[in-house]
Motif scaffolding. Structure first.
Motif, short mmCIF file in Angstrom:
data_model
loop_
_atom_site.label_atom_id
_atom_site.label_comp_id
_atom_site.label_asym_id
_atom_site.label_seq_id
_atom_site.Cartn_x
_atom_site.Cartn_y
_atom_site.Cartn_z
N LEU A 109 39.77 29.84 43.90
CA LEU A 109 38.78 29.18 43.07
C LEU A 109 39.40 27.99 42.31
CD1 LEU A 109 36.85 32.23 41.55
CD2 LEU A 109 36.04 30.62 43.26
N VAL A 110 40.63 28.10 41.97
CA VAL A 110 41.29 27.02 41.23
C VAL A 110 41.52 25.83 42.17
CG1 VAL A 110 43.46 26.37 40.09
CG2 VAL A 110 42.36 28.54 39.58
N LYS A 111 41.78 26.04 43.42
CA LYS A 111 42.04 24.96 44.39
C LYS A 111 40.75 24.33 44.85
CE LYS A 111 46.44 26.22 46.22
NZ LYS A 111 47.24 26.44 47.33
N GLN A 112 39.66 24.84 44.67
CA GLN A 112 38.42 24.24 45.12
C GLN A 112 37.94 23.23 44.19
OE1 GLN A 112 35.38 27.05 45.79
NE2 GLN A 112 36.30 27.80 47.61
N GLU B 249 47.24 45.97 45.22
CA GLU B 249 46.41 45.26 46.18
C GLU B 249 45.25 44.56 45.46
OE1 GLU B 249 45.24 48.08 49.18
OE2 GLU B 249 47.14 47.89 50.23
N LEU B 250 44.64 45.29 44.50
CA LEU B 250 43.57 44.66 43.72
C LEU B 250 44.10 43.45 42.94
CD1 LEU B 250 41.51 47.67 42.33
CD2 LEU B 250 40.74 45.94 43.94
N GLY B 251 45.29 43.61 42.37
CA GLY B 251 45.90 42.49 41.63
C GLY B 251 46.17 41.31 42.54
N ILE B 252 46.63 41.61 43.75
CA ILE B 252 46.88 40.53 44.70
C ILE B 252 45.57 39.86 45.10
CG2 ILE B 252 47.67 40.05 47.07
CD1 ILE B 252 49.81 42.20 46.64
N LEU B 253 44.53 40.65 45.37
CA LEU B 253 43.22 40.09 45.73
C LEU B 253 42.66 39.22 44.60
CD1 LEU B 253 41.36 42.99 47.57
CD2 LEU B 253 42.00 40.78 48.51
N GLY C 248 44.37 37.81 42.29
CA GLY C 248 45.22 36.59 42.21
C GLY C 248 44.88 35.60 43.30
N LEU C 249 44.62 36.05 44.51
CA LEU C 249 44.25 35.15 45.61
C LEU C 249 42.89 34.52 45.35
CD1 LEU C 249 45.40 37.16 48.77
CD2 LEU C 249 46.39 35.06 47.85
N LEU C 250 41.95 35.29 44.81
CA LEU C 250 40.63 34.74 44.48
C LEU C 250 40.75 33.66 43.42
CD1 LEU C 250 38.22 37.81 44.47
CD2 LEU C 250 38.16 35.86 46.00
#
Length: 123
Positions: A120-123, A108-112, A114-116
């Motif tokens: 951040l990369v899309k912004q 779950e931490l890895g997924i979080l 990865g989502l962060l």
């Protein structure tokens, strides 16, 4: 000295008869005393035998009690062995559950993370 064909005993014959009578009386008294002593001994032997029978009976009951107690202890020992095995199994299952939860939390931490990173990369 003789009188009509009989020999007269010396004048000490009365004391001899007296001594014989005393000896006979003493012997009778000793026999009576021995007989009474034997009777007392027999009575003591009977009482001792009765006590021995009672003690044997009590010992038999105590033996049965000890045997029942031994069986109960053996049953309790078997139950404790089964309980130890169950507790060890539960301990292993708890450890497996903890490891499984840690892996889920890490995923779950890895997924979080990865989502962060994607956010951040899309912004």
């Amino acid at each position: 000295m003789s009188h009509s064909g009989y020999t007269q005993l010396p004048s000490g014959s009365d004391s001899f008869n007296q001594r014989q009578q005393t000896l006979a009386d003493n012997t009778y008294n000793v026999l009576q005393s021995a007989s009474m002593s034997i009777q007392r001994s027999n009575q003591i032997a009977i009482e001792t035998e009765n006590m021995g029978v009672e003690v044997l009976g009590e010992l038999g009951q105590q033996r049965e009690t000890l045997l029942r107690t031994t069986r109960r202890l053996e049953d309790a020992d078997r139950d404790l062995s089964k309980s130890r095995a169950i507790i060890r199994k539960l301990g292993r299952e708890v450890l497996y559950n903890k490891v499984f939860l840690i892996i889920i939390i890490l995923l779950e931490l890895g997924i979080l993370v990865g989502l962060l990173i994607l956010k951040l990369v899309k912004q």
